[in-house]
Design an enzyme around this catalytic site. Structure first.
Site, short mmCIF file in Angstrom:
data_model
loop_
_atom_site.label_atom_id
_atom_site.label_comp_id
_atom_site.label_asym_id
_atom_site.label_seq_id
_atom_site.Cartn_x
_atom_site.Cartn_y
_atom_site.Cartn_z
N SER A 273 -2.41 -34.84 -21.30
CA SER A 273 -1.98 -33.69 -22.09
C SER A 273 -2.43 -33.73 -23.54
CB SER A 273 -0.45 -33.54 -22.04
OG SER A 273 0.17 -34.61 -22.71
N LYS B 78 3.08 -36.13 -28.56
CA LYS B 78 2.72 -34.71 -28.69
C LYS B 78 2.32 -34.38 -30.12
CE LYS B 78 3.84 -33.84 -24.46
NZ LYS B 78 2.78 -33.69 -23.51
#
Length: 128
Positions: free
Chosen positions: A36, A81
């Site tokens: 991701s 993230k």
């Protein structure tokens, strides 16, 4: 001989204690399980992050952060993230482009094109 052994035992205990303090107070050691964050961080990469980074300042848009999964009671699952919105921002995705407060974001680090539409979502104060 006893003095030598005692000296070694003290040294080993001190080293273990110091490693524990450094690991729990100053750094976080994480493995990235998915892609991701590609092309910035690849799946399987191991990263070290400073827990002290935000002691004196708040996270900013664009920062890469490591945080515990809020749904994991053990606290062992970590996420890596990038922050795209800070408190007070409005974030949305339209036609594959990320907009923050109506401004299209330049994100050359993203591997794949964002699909679909999302939002608008208003980021609450104190959240990211």
């Amino acid at each position: 001989m006893k003095k030598e052994i005692l000296s070694w035992v003290k040294t080993i205990i001190l080293a273990v204690l110091l490693a524990f303090v450094v690991d729990t107070v100053f750094i976080v050691n994480a493995t990235v399980p998915t892609g991701s964050m590609e092309n910035t961080i690849m799946a399987g990469d191991r990263i070290l992050a400073l827990r002290t980074s935000y002691w004196f300042s708040d996270p900013e848009r664009g920062d890469v952060v490591v945080f515990e999964d809020p749904d994991d009671p053990t606290g062992k699952t970590l996420y890596v993230k990038r922050i795209i919105g800070v408190g007070g921002d409005t974030v949305e995705v339209q036609d594959g482009e990320v907009l923050v407060n109506g401004q299209v974001q330049d994100e050359p680090y993203i591997k794949e094109i964002t699909e679909g539409d999302f939002g608008p979502y208003h980021v609450p104060e104190g959240c990211y």
